[in-house]
Design a protein around this motif. Structure first.
Motif, PDB file in Angstrom:
ATOM      1  N   TYR A   1       2.831  12.065  11.193  1.00  0.00           N
ATOM      2  CA  TYR A   1       1.684  11.807  12.076  1.00  0.00           C
ATOM      3  C   TYR A   1       1.592  12.852  13.186  1.00  0.00           C
TER       4      TYR A   1
ATOM      5  N   THR B   1       0.682   8.133   0.839  1.00  0.00           N
ATOM      6  CA  THR B   1       0.140   9.280   1.575  1.00  0.00           C
ATOM      7  C   THR B   1       0.543  10.661   1.009  1.00  0.00           C
TER       8      THR B   1
ATOM      9  N   GLU C   1       5.254   4.941  -0.612  1.00  0.00           N
ATOM     10  CA  GLU C   1       3.968   4.974   0.099  1.00  0.00           C
ATOM     11  C   GLU C   1       3.037   5.896  -0.681  1.00  0.00           C
TER      12      GLU C   1
HETATM   13  P1  HAM Z   1       3.653   1.777   6.919  1.00  0.00           P
HETATM   14  O1  HAM Z   1       3.521   1.385   8.332  1.00  0.00           O
HETATM   15  O2  HAM Z   1       4.996   2.172   6.412  1.00  0.00           O
HETATM   16  O3  HAM Z   1       2.630   2.985   6.688  1.00  0.00           O
HETATM   17  O4  HAM Z   1       3.094   0.614   6.012  1.00  0.00           O
HETATM   18  C1  HAM Z   1       1.810   0.078   6.236  1.00  0.00           C
HETATM   19  C2  HAM Z   1       1.839  -1.420   6.006  1.00  0.00           C
HETATM   20  O5  HAM Z   1       2.385  -1.702   4.724  1.00  0.00           O
HETATM   21  C3  HAM Z   1       2.724  -2.192   6.981  1.00  0.00           C
HETATM   22  O6  HAM Z   1       2.061  -2.459   8.178  1.00  0.00           O
HETATM   23  C4  HAM Z   1       3.004  -3.443   6.168  1.00  0.00           C
HETATM   24  O7  HAM Z   1       1.899  -4.333   6.200  1.00  0.00           O
HETATM   25  C5  HAM Z   1       3.108  -2.913   4.767  1.00  0.00           C
HETATM   26  N1  HAM Z   1       4.520  -2.702   4.394  1.00  0.00           N
HETATM   27  C6  HAM Z   1       5.269  -1.615   4.617  1.00  0.00           C
HETATM   28  N2  HAM Z   1       6.528  -1.798   4.153  1.00  0.00           N
HETATM   29  C7  HAM Z   1       6.559  -3.040   3.613  1.00  0.00           C
HETATM   30  C8  HAM Z   1       7.550  -3.831   2.956  1.00  0.00           C
HETATM   31  N3  HAM Z   1       8.777  -3.378   2.722  1.00  0.00           N
HETATM   32  N4  HAM Z   1       7.222  -5.080   2.551  1.00  0.00           N
HETATM   33  C9  HAM Z   1       5.977  -5.557   2.745  1.00  0.00           C
HETATM   34  N5  HAM Z   1       4.993  -4.860   3.345  1.00  0.00           N
HETATM   35  C10 HAM Z   1       5.285  -3.618   3.774  1.00  0.00           C
HETATM   36  C11 HAM Z   1       2.473   3.656   5.528  1.00  0.00           C
HETATM   37  O8  HAM Z   1       2.964   3.326   4.482  1.00  0.00           O
HETATM   38  C12 HAM Z   1       1.551   4.844   5.636  1.00  0.00           C
HETATM   39  N6  HAM Z   1       1.657   5.621   4.408  1.00  0.00           N
HETATM   40  C13 HAM Z   1       0.127   4.353   5.895  1.00  0.00           C
HETATM   41  C14 HAM Z   1      -0.857   5.471   5.943  1.00  0.00           C
HETATM   42  C15 HAM Z   1      -1.846   5.743   5.061  1.00  0.00           C
HETATM   43  N7  HAM Z   1      -0.889   6.412   6.884  1.00  0.00           N
HETATM   44  C16 HAM Z   1      -1.883   7.247   6.603  1.00  0.00           C
HETATM   45  N8  HAM Z   1      -2.458   6.841   5.471  1.00  0.00           N
END
Ligand code: HAM
Length: 420
Positions: free
Chosen positions: A254, A78, A76
């Motif tokens: 969070y 962040t 990620e």
């Molecule tokens: P997250 O919910 O882990 O949040 O990921 C955000 C979005 O990334 C998910 O809703 C999905 O659309 C996509 N995603 C996550 N994992 C996968 C995967 N293995 N394959 C395909 N798509 C995926 C975050 O990553 C936080 N860092 C978001 C954030 C930014 N919070 C604050 N700033």
């Protein structure tokens, strides 16, 4: 040899899809006043162990590099962003509004909508603790989804507040100890058997029925969301969101408002997720910098599935894919003796920004026209024995006209601007 599970190859149509998605992300983010950043795709593993926590720690692609460092492919953005802003906080006017488009790696279980390498759009605001910043991020996520042709019948933003759950915990147990474990139970509420949930809730003096009753209270149980809802209403987003306290998010950092975007029918996994993380910058900078922060991440996989599944968005997607590959002009070389003139003409058109192709070696004129059609070109320009007269055939209307080189260049003019 096969591609590793959860990884993708991008053939031309896949790249065109990806470009459509990423260029839409970029365009809309700029409209909202966000500027683009990026970070490294390999990081010291501690960056993620320190606070991403929760489910991500078990999904890292990690290894020891040749210098003996324990590293991980980024799962990620962040933590990287929090480190970046802490290092140069003074160089940027607040609020800092950054977006990025990058690939991420998670060792996920094989399931629909989840891959081991995926693209994610991130938007984050540093230095503003108000609900206006949260609203701006939600408006951006909604703005992006709308730009793809999705409407309030197609997707919904689900809002929640971790603090509402922490208040409940405080009320029941007299402290917020074990909050992460408690939130993890809520996160998995609908995915685990009722007896398992009951057993896990017992140490927190709560029953499943009480938890369900709390969720049913919605907005009433999360008064802090009122200001955010008002901000969203003022941005014309009333029909696009709901309060849903089952959303607590799997990541440890969070601190308050959290949200996820889903397709209305819940056929797919989350489209996007995010929230406020006011303590992460301080934690990752060992207290040197302390900025409130909030952000959102939106992936390309579920989004692509939804866009393909709905007829009104699938059409746009297909048109964008066609347009991504299409040429403007195919230069037909009807007389090999005129190849030098044809090449010079193609070069002049390319210099003017047109997408141009021609046969690399001698080929029958009929075959060249077939290639012109297959390439999606709008027109074929025929250079042959009549030079300096050139024939221009419109491949859609099948009409033909003649011109000399200068008239042709002037008539075609500068090309369409390349989309960002
Ligand atoms: P997250 O919910 O882990 O949040 O990921 C955000 C979005 O990334 C998910 O809703 C999905 O659309 C996509 N995603 C996550 N994992 C996968 C995967 N293995 N394959 C395909 N798509 C995926 C975050 O990553 C936080 N860092 C978001 C954030 C930014 N919070 C604050 N700033």
């Amino acid at each position: 040899m096969q591609v590793l599970p959860g990884f993708r190859e991008f053939y031309p149509e896949d790249c065109a899809r990806r470009n459509y998605i990423t260029s839409t992300w970029r365009q809309v983010a700029r409209r909202f006043g966000f500027v683009e950043t990026d970070g490294p795709c390999l990081e010291p593993i501690e960056l993620y162990l320190k606070k991403s926590g929760g489910e991500l720690a078990g999904q890292l692609f990690d290894f020891t590099d040749k210098g003996g460092r324990h590293v991980a492919l980024r799962p990620e953005m962040t933590p990287t962003l929090a480190r970046m802003i802490a290092a140069r906080e003074r160089d940027f006017r607040k609020p800092v509004k950054w977006f990025s488009i990058a690939n991420f790696f998670r060792y996920e279980k094989q399931q629909r909508g989840r891959l081991r390498e995926f693209l994610q759009f991130n938007a984050d605001i540093f230095g503003d603790a108000s609900p206006a910043a949260d609203a701006e991020l939600l408006a951006l996520v909604a703005g992006i989804l709308r730009e793809f042709g999705l409407g309030p019948d197609d997707f919904v933003l689900r809002l929640s507040d971790r603090n509402a759950w922490l208040h409940l915990l405080q009320e029941k147990t007299g402290s917020v100890e074990g909050a992460q474990a408690f939130l993890a139970i809520i996160d998995k509420l609908e995915r685990e058997p009722a007896e398992t949930v009951e057993a896990k809730l017992a140490p927190f003096a709560l029953s499943l029925a009480e938890v369900r009753a709390f969720i049913a209270r919605g907005r009433e149980a999360a008064p802090a969301l009122a200001a955010l809802c008002a901000e969203l209403d003022a941005r014309g987003l009333r029909g696009f969101y709901e309060v849903d306290l089952t959303i607590v998010r799997g990541l440890a950092y969070y601190t308050g408002v959290v949200f996820e975007a889903f397709d209305r029918e819940r056929r797919f996994r989350a489209l996007a997720g995010g929230g406020r993380y006011d303590g992460l910058v301080k934690l990752l900078s060992d207290g040197k910098s302390d900025l409130p922060a909030a952000g959102a991440g939106l992936g390309d996989v579920t989004l692509g599935e939804l866009l393909s599944a709905l007829p009104h968005t699938a059409g746009r997607l297909a048109a964008a894919v066609r347009d991504g590959a299409a040429l403007d002009t195919y230069v037909v070389i009807a007389d090999e003796a005129r190849r030098p003139e044809a090449l010079a003409l193609a070069a002049a058109l390319r210099d003017a920004g047109h997408r141009v192709d021609y046969p690399l070696g001698p080929a029958k004129v009929g075959r060249q026209f077939q290639n012109a059609e297959a390439s999606g070109a709008k027109r074929a320009v025929v250079v042959g024995a009549e030079w300096p007269e050139i024939k221009i055939k419109d491949l859609a209307t099948r009409t033909e006209q003649s011109a000399d080189r200068e008239t042709l260049l002037a008539a075609l003019g500068p090309a369409r601007p390349d989309k960002p």
